[in-house]
Scaffold this motif. Structure first.
Motif, short mmCIF file in Angstrom:
data_model
loop_
_atom_site.label_atom_id
_atom_site.label_comp_id
_atom_site.label_asym_id
_atom_site.label_seq_id
_atom_site.Cartn_x
_atom_site.Cartn_y
_atom_site.Cartn_z
N TYR B 67 33.10 -5.58 -25.91
CA TYR B 67 32.21 -6.56 -26.54
C TYR B 67 31.05 -6.26 -27.06
O TYR B 67 30.30 -5.35 -26.51
N LEU B 82 31.09 -13.00 -21.03
CA LEU B 82 32.21 -13.10 -22.08
C LEU B 82 32.95 -11.81 -21.64
O LEU B 82 34.18 -11.89 -21.79
N HIS B 186 33.31 -21.63 -29.74
CA HIS B 186 32.37 -20.33 -29.46
C HIS B 186 31.92 -19.91 -30.86
O HIS B 186 30.57 -19.74 -30.83
N THR B 207 32.85 -20.21 -23.53
CA THR B 207 33.65 -19.33 -22.74
C THR B 207 33.70 -19.50 -21.40
O THR B 207 32.89 -20.09 -20.44
N GLU B 281 36.88 -18.82 -27.44
CA GLU B 281 36.72 -17.88 -26.21
C GLU B 281 37.38 -18.83 -25.16
O GLU B 281 38.40 -18.18 -24.47
N CYS B 347 32.45 -11.58 -30.64
CA CYS B 347 32.88 -11.39 -29.35
C CYS B 347 32.64 -9.74 -29.06
O CYS B 347 32.28 -8.97 -29.74
#
Lengths: 347, 347
Positions: B67, B82, B186, B207, B281, B347
């Motif tokens: 991420y 996330l 997202h 998320t 997400e 992300c």
């Protein structure tokens, strides 16, 4: 052998931000030969993850490491094989044989495609040599100046040897401490490139997989092996201090038995480094029951990466939580944990 | 609830290079409250990896993701949750319930300790909510300007639902395509912060963990669920194109059924984005046998994150490997994969 994988023809020669988009460019990158390079049944499913069945009744080990070594190419290897061997070895230190690896790549925009390919090829061959499959992966790209060429995370799953009973709670006074090879080799190899030093002999990283060696030892000595640890960041001194702290026992260390190559010892002197604090990659320490230590050492010396193995110390009741070094000339001193950062980004 | 974990008293307020050394500073950082925050039996062993036994006779799923989202704090969450939800959801898309996570951190020197702590707390609560344990980890620090505050890798191990038979080979013409919630939320939330846009309603990332929802559906519909995919990078359009390519079937997509919130649709118009290409997400798509699709939709709508679920299309024999959208006014057009990078580091 590593030359058998020439880079495929591509219409780009550098990594671009779009290669991390998840769209056409990402697919183009992966289809350019990367999927082919790592080809196996689980990866070919192209799912969000890999699905497999582990043998019933076995214990599973799970480990992760991110690799940020700088420079990414160094004498004796590159970040790719380091990323495979490092996680394979972390699992081996749990008494486990690595079966499956994940591969998470964070690429910096502008990374030359040739460098990227060379690293991937190193990953492939290191995995093959360790007998582990790369079954799932992920690629992200960050803008130029927000990363440093390439960072790699590998996580691994291994099956624990049925005879393994490894953990700091097994360690007891009297245990002998075996080391499988020369200390400080990896850290000094990296440091000498960074400092632009040249020596008469090339100093090469000793990065290698230790799983096969460890499995042989566990076959023969099983629960006589109380603890396994690879002295990476912080070196032998820091790792032994962690063990002394966790076991609440003392550790005696015998300097005259600690194997250091002449070249590494010389470089350490020049760079002002203590080999006991320099990071290692291709060696491990085993805490072995006293009655099995000599036989264990003998076998270790007959194995692939154990020719230079030695017994470097023992666990004692005296001076709990402290590591005490007996120097070559017989003096004693307390060896503490590494303070601060000796060598940043060594792995 | 997230306010229940105040940051411990520390004698440093920023991450320093030495925190990645493996020595005293690393231990100080970990002992400062991080080990305590994530406390569990496996982590407490402090080994190089975690050791556990998976239930006999089950299939195991293994997935990884790094991420690199920017900014690391955004409306509706931060990079920490996330990183947990993303990997939990990748496993859920394999039909697996996440059990164990690894946590690999790459920190940039100078990261404020308060930011780091807030991210760790988010990780803890997201893991708790998803019912997954963080059992092994690794922390590296890179010099200022060689990273971007924090990158996180999580890898996960999950047990596959006994009824799950998921894979692109199961997909057949006639399958209905369900989506579990609103699209593009997202990506638009991240983008609006980056562009400094303000809207009447706050656009928040959606998320969340999808594993519980997916397990409920698998309990009820088992092998009627042919494929699960979360349309993250590249959005719904790219994911459907991948599936059309892999299955060699066509996909019909009905624009009027695709749920998009008014706020997101407005923001997309303003930003010049097509919601079909924006990263998601907190939603997933399920390819479900035609005879079970309505019942599956009904159940999905009754579940935690499924209230806005809809059937947005179907798999067809016609136009193999192509995704064809029927627009709100009845026109048809081919929808291709995302080209290049629409939104980097989402992300």
């Amino acid at each position: 052998m590593q030359l058998q994988c020439p880079m495929p023809q591509l219409d780009f020669d550098k990594i671009m931000l779009g290669h991390g988009s998840g769209g056409v460019l990402t697919h183009k990158l992966l289809e350019s030969g990367i999927f082919e390079l790592f080809k196996n049944d689980l990866l070919d499913e192209r799912h969000d993850g890999a699905i497999f069945s582990l043998p019933a009744g076995t214990r599973t080990a799970f480990s992760t490491d991110s690799y940020v070594v700088s420079p990414v190419f160094f004498p004796g290897g590159n970040i790719g094989e380091l990323a495979v061997n490092g996680t394979v070895n972390d699992l081996a230190m749990c008494g486990a044989n690595a079966q499956y690896l994940s591969l998470g790549l964070i690429l910096e925009e502008g990374l030359p495609m040739q460098s990227f390919w060379d690293i991937l090829v190193a990953i492939k061959f290191a995995a093959q040599k360790a007998g582990v499959q790369i079954v799932t992966g992920d690629t992200k790209v960050v803008e130029r100046g927000k990363g440093d060429q390439i960072f790699i995370n590998t996580s691994g799953i291994g099956t624990v040897h049925p005879k393994a009973q490894i953990g700091f709670r097994q360690v007891q006074a009297g245990d002998k401490i075996l080391i499988s090879g020369m200390v400080a080799t990896h850290g000094v190899a990296i440091m000498s490139v960074r400092e632009g030093l040249e020596f008469e002999t090339t100093l090469e990283s000793d990065t290698c997989n230790l799983n096969h060696t460890v499995m042989h030892l566990l076959d023969a000595f099983g629960e006589k092996i109380h603890l396994l640890r690879d002295p990476t960041r912080g070196g032998v001194a820091t790792t032994l201090n962690e063990i002394a702290r966790d076991t609440r026992l003392g550790i005696d260390l015998w300097q005259k038995n600690i194997p250091v190559s002449e070249a590494v010892a010389g470089a350490c002197e020049l760079l002002g480094l203590d080999p006991l604090y320099v990071a290692n990659e291709g060696i491990f320490m085993a805490f072995v029951a006293a009655d099995a230590a000599d036989a264990c050492l003998e076998q270790l010396r007959s194995l692939e990466y154990g020719a230079q193995a030695a017994i470097i110390g023992e666990v004692v009741e005296a001076h709990p939580r402290q590591v005490v070094l007996t120097s070559k000339i017989g003096g004693k001193r307390v060896v503490n944990m590494l303070i601060g950062e000796q060598l940043p980004r060594i792995c």
